[in-house]
Motif scaffolding. Structure first.
Motif, short mmCIF file in Angstrom:
data_model
loop_
_atom_site.label_atom_id
_atom_site.label_comp_id
_atom_site.label_asym_id
_atom_site.label_seq_id
_atom_site.Cartn_x
_atom_site.Cartn_y
_atom_site.Cartn_z
N ARG A 15 17.03 -61.65 8.71
CA ARG A 15 18.49 -61.80 8.83
C ARG A 15 18.95 -61.09 10.10
NH1 ARG A 15 19.26 -59.46 3.17
NH2 ARG A 15 18.49 -61.09 1.81
N SER A 16 19.92 -61.68 10.77
CA SER A 16 20.47 -61.04 11.96
C SER A 16 21.22 -59.77 11.54
CB SER A 16 21.43 -61.99 12.68
OG SER A 16 20.74 -63.13 13.15
N GLU A 17 20.97 -58.69 12.25
CA GLU A 17 21.60 -57.41 11.91
C GLU A 17 22.97 -57.30 12.55
OE1 GLU A 17 20.34 -52.71 11.63
OE2 GLU A 17 19.44 -53.96 13.19
N SER A 18 23.93 -56.82 11.79
CA SER A 18 25.30 -56.66 12.29
C SER A 18 25.40 -55.46 13.22
CB SER A 18 26.27 -56.48 11.13
OG SER A 18 26.08 -55.20 10.52
N PRO A 19 26.40 -55.46 14.12
CA PRO A 19 26.60 -54.28 14.98
C PRO A 19 26.81 -53.00 14.19
CG PRO A 19 27.87 -56.15 15.80
CD PRO A 19 27.32 -56.55 14.46
N GLY A 20 27.50 -53.09 13.04
CA GLY A 20 27.73 -51.91 12.22
C GLY A 20 26.43 -51.35 11.67
N SER A 21 25.53 -52.23 11.24
CA SER A 21 24.25 -51.79 10.71
C SER A 21 23.42 -51.09 11.80
CB SER A 21 23.48 -53.00 10.16
OG SER A 21 22.19 -52.63 9.73
N LYS A 22 23.41 -51.66 12.99
CA LYS A 22 22.66 -51.05 14.10
C LYS A 22 23.21 -49.66 14.42
CE LYS A 22 21.34 -55.38 16.37
NZ LYS A 22 21.51 -56.21 17.59
N ALA A 23 24.54 -49.55 14.47
CA ALA A 23 25.16 -48.27 14.80
C ALA A 23 24.87 -47.23 13.73
CB ALA A 23 26.67 -48.45 14.97
N PHE A 24 24.86 -47.65 12.45
CA PHE A 24 24.61 -46.70 11.37
C PHE A 24 23.15 -46.23 11.40
CE2 PHE A 24 24.01 -45.09 7.10
CZ PHE A 24 25.19 -44.40 6.89
N ARG A 25 22.23 -47.14 11.69
CA ARG A 25 20.82 -46.74 11.78
C ARG A 25 20.61 -45.73 12.91
NH1 ARG A 25 17.15 -49.68 13.41
NH2 ARG A 25 18.26 -51.55 14.14
N GLN A 26 21.29 -45.96 14.02
CA GLN A 26 21.16 -45.03 15.13
C GLN A 26 21.69 -43.64 14.75
OE1 GLN A 26 22.98 -46.36 18.78
NE2 GLN A 26 22.71 -44.39 19.80
N LEU A 27 22.82 -43.62 14.04
CA LEU A 27 23.38 -42.33 13.62
C LEU A 27 22.47 -41.65 12.61
CD1 LEU A 27 25.78 -40.41 13.87
CD2 LEU A 27 26.91 -41.68 12.01
N LEU A 28 21.85 -42.41 11.74
CA LEU A 28 20.90 -41.83 10.78
C LEU A 28 19.77 -41.11 11.51
CD1 LEU A 28 20.39 -44.57 8.03
CD2 LEU A 28 21.16 -42.23 7.65
N GLY A 29 19.24 -41.78 12.54
CA GLY A 29 18.16 -41.17 13.29
C GLY A 29 18.57 -39.89 13.99
N GLU A 30 19.84 -39.83 14.42
CA GLU A 30 20.33 -38.65 15.11
C GLU A 30 20.61 -37.49 14.15
OE1 GLU A 30 23.82 -40.02 17.01
OE2 GLU A 30 22.78 -41.29 18.48
N ARG A 31 20.98 -37.80 12.92
CA ARG A 31 21.46 -36.78 11.99
C ARG A 31 20.50 -36.42 10.88
NH1 ARG A 31 23.99 -36.23 15.75
NH2 ARG A 31 26.25 -36.38 16.06
N THR A 32 19.28 -36.91 10.92
CA THR A 32 18.31 -36.56 9.87
C THR A 32 17.09 -35.90 10.50
OG1 THR A 32 17.47 -38.84 9.97
CG2 THR A 32 19.03 -38.30 8.20
N PRO A 33 17.25 -34.66 11.00
CA PRO A 33 16.10 -33.92 11.55
C PRO A 33 15.20 -33.44 10.42
CG PRO A 33 18.02 -32.50 11.49
CD PRO A 33 18.48 -33.86 11.05
N PRO A 34 14.01 -32.94 10.76
CA PRO A 34 13.12 -32.40 9.70
C PRO A 34 13.82 -31.33 8.88
CG PRO A 34 11.97 -32.58 11.80
CD PRO A 34 13.41 -32.87 12.08
N LEU A 35 13.53 -31.35 7.58
CA LEU A 35 14.17 -30.42 6.67
C LEU A 35 13.46 -29.07 6.66
CD1 LEU A 35 14.65 -32.84 3.68
CD2 LEU A 35 16.41 -32.06 5.24
N ARG A 36 14.21 -28.06 6.27
CA ARG A 36 13.64 -26.74 6.05
C ARG A 36 13.95 -26.32 4.61
NH1 ARG A 36 15.38 -23.51 11.62
NH2 ARG A 36 14.23 -24.86 13.04
#
Length: 303
Positions: A278-299
């Protein structure tokens, strides 16, 4: 056979019909008067009817022209509305994004990330559904959700899984227990105590069960619960030892407990899944990018 139309010819026809002037229509469409005349003639040839009465003094619609005008104007207005809606979605000024996530993610890091996304793109409507990994994937495959934040996804056709971080499990024990002075424990030793964890059948329980089996031990769940706060309270009251994902520890009050590392490093990979067919929406792409930025390794939080 269905007729096909040149959209420019239809738009030019509407300009002439609305202004009743080939000259003014040329000005409105930013083209020459001869080009306007040619486009109208092409449309008339395509339909096989005259659309305008032309004299040296005036231009008026024929009955056929009036009939086409009513339909074409509505169709073009509808297209313009859709085009504007699509432009807003592309610019993340509107749209909807539905996310399914396992409860441990939906109750911890995800609301904060969703809040940041909403502040960045207030026109995009976000919806969160917290269900187990299997249900997340089923809903995504059915088209009910755009993204699924799940754990340890096995290879599936038409699904791509992008790892975000590894979520280790820890053993939570009462501070007053004999194990309360320890910092770690093996799975074989842990299996000798009454254990509490996520319900059987969940991905997390399957991971725990496989880890114990690899050590020649079998875990027995004396209590099962989705809610880690409930699990910690049961630990405090002496019902057993709780196996808790690291991501939950920072949100739990474990002040009356001791958190032990599992020597075999039991854990799961948390990631975001999406459909590749399925073609990914711009909103989905932006949310995935933010997830990658905001989920660093846990302590882990260790008391």
């Amino acid at each position: 056979m269905a007729l096909t139309f040149n959209l420019n010819n239809v738009i030019t026809f509407l300009a002439v019909a609305e202004t009743l002037s080939f000259r003014r229509a040329a000005e409105h469409t930013h083209t020459s008067q001869s080009a306007v005349s040619a486009r109208v003639s092409q449309l008339e040839d395509r339909l096989g009817v005259r659309l305008f009465h032309r004299t040296t003094r005036q231009v008026t619609l024929t009955a056929e022209g009036l009939q086409l005008f009513v339909v074409a104007r509505t169709a073009v207005e509808d297209m313009e509305r859709v085009a504007e809606s699509l432009r807003k979605k592309a610019a993340l000024q509107s749209g909807e994004l539905t996310i399914a996530a396992v409860p441990s993610i939906g109750q911890t890091v995800l609301p904060t990330i969703m809040g940041e996304f909403h502040r960045r793109y207030p026109g995009v409507t976000l919806k969160l559904l917290d269900v187990d990994s299997q249900r997340c994937i089923e809903m995504m495959e059915a088209g009910s959700v755009d993204l699924a934040i799940v754990s340890d996804l096995e290879d599936r056709h038409d699904i791509v899984f992008e790892p975000l971080f590894r979520d280790e499990c820890f053993l939570v024990v009462p501070r007053t227990h004999a194990l309360g002075e320890r910092r770690s424990i093996s799975l074989r030793e842990a299996a000798s105590f009454p254990l509490m964890a996520s319900p059987r059948g969940t991905t997390l329980w399957q991971i725990i069960e496989r880890a114990f089996a690899a050590c020649g031990a079998t875990p027995v769940a004396h209590q099962e619960t989705w809610n880690m706060s409930t699990l910690v309270r049961l630990v405090e009251e002496g019902f057993g030892m709780g196996i808790v994902p690291e991501i939950c520890l920072g949100k739990l009050d474990v002040s009356r407990c001791t958190v032990l590392s599992l020597e075999e490093h039991v854990g799961r990979m948390i990631g975001v899944a999406r459909m590749t067919n399925r073609s990914e929406s711009p909103g989905s792409k932006a949310f995935r990018q933010l997830l990658g930025e905001r989920t660093p390794p846990l302590r882990a939080v260790r008391q």
